[in-house]
Write an enzyme that holds these catalytic residues in place. Structure first.
Site, mmCIF file in Angstrom:
data_model
loop_
_atom_site.group_PDB
_atom_site.id
_atom_site.type_symbol
_atom_site.label_atom_id
_atom_site.label_comp_id
_atom_site.label_asym_id
_atom_site.label_seq_id
_atom_site.Cartn_x
_atom_site.Cartn_y
_atom_site.Cartn_z
ATOM 1 N N ARG A 299 0.839 -1.193 0.000
ATOM 2 C CA ARG A 299 0.000 0.000 0.000
ATOM 3 C C ARG A 299 0.871 1.239 0.000
ATOM 4 O O ARG A 299 1.903 1.282 0.656
ATOM 5 C CB ARG A 299 -0.902 0.034 1.247
ATOM 6 C CG ARG A 299 -1.800 1.266 1.294
ATOM 7 C CD ARG A 299 -2.466 1.441 2.638
ATOM 8 N NE ARG A 299 -1.540 1.742 3.720
ATOM 9 C CZ ARG A 299 -0.983 2.933 3.948
ATOM 10 N NH1 ARG A 299 -1.242 3.957 3.159
ATOM 11 N NH2 ARG A 299 -0.149 3.114 4.962
ATOM 12 N N VAL A 300 0.427 2.223 -0.762
ATOM 13 C CA VAL A 300 0.989 3.569 -0.697
ATOM 14 C C VAL A 300 -0.177 4.526 -0.530
ATOM 15 O O VAL A 300 -1.316 4.191 -0.825
ATOM 16 C CB VAL A 300 1.834 3.943 -1.948
ATOM 17 C CG1 VAL A 300 3.092 3.088 -2.019
ATOM 18 C CG2 VAL A 300 1.027 3.835 -3.223
ATOM 19 N N SER A 301 0.128 5.728 -0.062
ATOM 20 C CA SER A 301 -0.954 6.648 0.284
ATOM 21 C C SER A 301 -1.500 7.443 -0.885
ATOM 22 O O SER A 301 -2.627 7.918 -0.824
ATOM 23 C CB SER A 301 -0.497 7.597 1.390
ATOM 24 O OG SER A 301 0.660 8.292 0.973
ATOM 25 N N SER A 302 -0.719 7.601 -1.968
ATOM 26 C CA SER A 302 -1.213 8.422 -3.066
ATOM 27 C C SER A 302 -0.659 7.933 -4.402
ATOM 28 O O SER A 302 0.375 7.256 -4.446
ATOM 29 C CB SER A 302 -0.838 9.890 -2.845
ATOM 30 O OG SER A 302 0.570 10.027 -2.864
ATOM 31 N N GLY B 277 -4.112 4.249 -1.010
ATOM 32 C CA GLY B 277 -5.060 4.838 -0.074
ATOM 33 C C GLY B 277 -4.402 5.052 1.271
ATOM 34 O O GLY B 277 -3.412 4.400 1.603
#
Length: 141
Positions: free
Chosen positions: A2-5, A38
């Protein structure tokens, strides 16, 4: 993984590759590679929720605890363990202070994003109302 953006998409691919390499080194059979963009504070991440719901998945491997969730990691871990499942973290934090600092930054980031998101939504709604009034299609109120 997962990455935030979306700007971090390249890191998402590298993260997924590192996790696959880790699993291969441990002798795990990888059934599914899940990549998600996200916030770790967001509890509506569809792909992560699907992993949690699918009880056929016996082991979920993440690079850092915050790749799964920024808050409530222990709850998720305990609930999965109660189902005979494992949430495995490759890189544990060096110390509790590091975890606490990451959590603090996450809270501030999350609240700032929500605040600015609310302001943006308010401005957008006001612009729509103004446009409707200008076009004469606004409902009397």
């Amino acid at each position: 993984a997962r990455v935030s953006s979306p700007e971090h998409r390249a890191n998402l691919e590298r993260q997924a590759r590192r996790l696959q390499d880790y699993c291969a080194a441990k002798g795990y059979r990888v059934e599914r590679v899940v990549k998600e963009i996200g916030s770790g504070v967001n509890d509506h991440r569809a792909k992560f929720l699907a992993l949690l719901e699918d009880q056929r998945i016996t082991r979920i491997v993440v690079e850092h605890k915050d790749r799964a969730t920024r808050f409530g990691f222990r709850y998720v871990e305990v609930l999965l363990r109660g189902q005979g499942r494992i949430l495995e973290v490759v890189n544990l934090a060096e110390n509790d202070r590091e975890d606490l600092l990451h959590d603090l930054v996450s809270v501030i980031y999350s609240f700032a994003a929500r605040l600015y998101g609310q302001r943006r939504a308010k401005r957008k709604t006001e612009a729509i109302v103004a446009r409707l009034k200008q076009e004469g299609t606004g409902e009397p109120g």
